[in-house]
Design a protein around this motif. Sequence first.
Motif, mmCIF file in Angstrom:
data_model
loop_
_atom_site.group_PDB
_atom_site.id
_atom_site.type_symbol
_atom_site.label_atom_id
_atom_site.label_comp_id
_atom_site.label_asym_id
_atom_site.label_seq_id
_atom_site.Cartn_x
_atom_site.Cartn_y
_atom_site.Cartn_z
ATOM 1 N N SER A 1 28.093 10.000 120.027
ATOM 2 C CA SER A 1 28.597 10.811 118.923
ATOM 3 C C SER A 1 27.530 11.472 118.071
ATOM 4 O O SER A 1 27.840 12.392 117.319
ATOM 5 N N THR B 1 34.270 1.336 117.763
ATOM 6 C CA THR B 1 34.295 2.668 117.154
ATOM 7 C C THR B 1 33.486 2.725 115.862
ATOM 8 O O THR B 1 33.252 3.814 115.333
ATOM 9 N N ALA C 1 30.754 5.190 116.130
ATOM 10 C CA ALA C 1 31.041 6.583 115.786
ATOM 11 C C ALA C 1 30.986 6.781 114.279
ATOM 12 O O ALA C 1 30.554 7.835 113.792
ATOM 13 N N PHE C 2 31.405 5.771 113.531
ATOM 14 C CA PHE C 2 31.313 5.843 112.072
ATOM 15 C C PHE C 2 29.846 5.908 111.637
ATOM 16 O O PHE C 2 29.482 6.684 110.753
ATOM 17 N N ARG D 1 34.576 15.320 118.269
ATOM 18 C CA ARG D 1 33.878 14.353 117.426
ATOM 19 C C ARG D 1 32.455 14.130 117.927
ATOM 20 O O ARG D 1 31.520 13.981 117.157
ATOM 21 N N THR E 1 32.987 11.546 109.128
ATOM 22 C CA THR E 1 33.337 10.202 108.685
ATOM 23 C C THR E 1 34.853 10.048 108.579
ATOM 24 O O THR E 1 35.421 9.016 108.954
ATOM 25 N N SER F 1 36.084 9.663 111.994
ATOM 26 C CA SER F 1 35.743 8.338 112.507
ATOM 27 C C SER F 1 36.622 7.252 111.898
ATOM 28 O O SER F 1 37.024 6.309 112.582
#
Length: 406
Positions: free
Chosen positions: A23, A140, A143-144, A227, A251, A254
Amino acid sequence: MRATTRAVAVLTFAVVLSQFFRSYLAVIAPEVMQELSLTPAMFGWLSSTFFLSFAGAQIPVGIAFDRFGVGRPVTALLGLGVVSAGLIAVTHSYTLALVAQAGLGLACAPLFMALVYYASHHLPEQRFVQTITLTSAIGTAGAFMAAAPLGWATYLFGWRSALAMAALLTLVTLLGVWRFVRDARPAGQVPESAGETVRGCLALLRVPALWTLIPACLVLAAGITFRNAWGGPYLADVYAMDAVQRGEAMTVASLCGLLSAFAVPLLVRRWNAKRIASIWLAVSVLAAAALTAVPDGGVVPSVALIALLFTIGNIHPLLMAQGKSVLDPAVRGRGFGLLNSFVFLGYGIAAAGFGRIAEAAGNAGLPPAGIFAWIFAAAALALLLGLVPYLFSPHGGQRGGQPGAC
């Protein structure tokens, strides 16, 4: 069981790392494109190189899991990841950046599949689906980390320093896998010759049920790539957002992905995997169609629809659970590898294909909103083409993880 819990925890952290590397380009894309003097097509290839190498490694990694277990292959490839992340942090060459992206793709290739494979052999059936959906949700968080935290780190220290820290975290993950993931080839499995291995892989392509899952695996990237790569350029070109603003917007996407991912383990207690994934795919088609119709309809609705597209990745473990229901344990590693190879082949096709669309539309004189309307239209069509055959898929990964439940 305590050793299994520790191993699952370490592999879950590895998935977090993998999600970050999938990401991170979305937030720092304009800075990377400017510093390396990239055209949209060149950026598309930079992003897609990660996913193409990731996809190409899936079946070989699956074969390695069937032969050696999870620990040794993952440790070796994470070593390559440390070097590749460090190279990305220091290089000023587009060619070396491509090489480093390919190395990161190879390093991340086994991580989610390692979690699924390990859980499938060490957890009882009733816990398998809930465990992989929960750990996928936790993953995940990567990704954040590649959203606002990366945006702020880029603003304060530069994107190269942020990637150097990611290289250090990769080293920590390598040490954790080496220490806690101690498994071996599944008991009772007979060693194969190279020819038998190749024939076994080809035999998987003759399993009709897998071909109802493969198109859905292939098109997940049509939503997630906004994303992972193209969301940043979209927000920069259409809404003139800077790195911090893009990071904050990503964000939001995410967080939507994270919250919806944690909903999946709850949903599988009530409905089977096929029903959940079918509805999710259909809603994603509608989201892409809405962005096609109104690509510049405002920051809030645009970010909300991108967030909705991003959540399509949450059905990945559901597709793998359905695959488990039709795969013999002796070939489960390469079977998961086959499905995963199509997932990440889709990433490569989407990232590079959208780059070609952007360049062609730009050369035709379209404004940014018009360029991205064509990209969103391609995404909507791809998702629809994945949904139709999936409607005929098997009912694996059932409610509560019980095969055969409806």
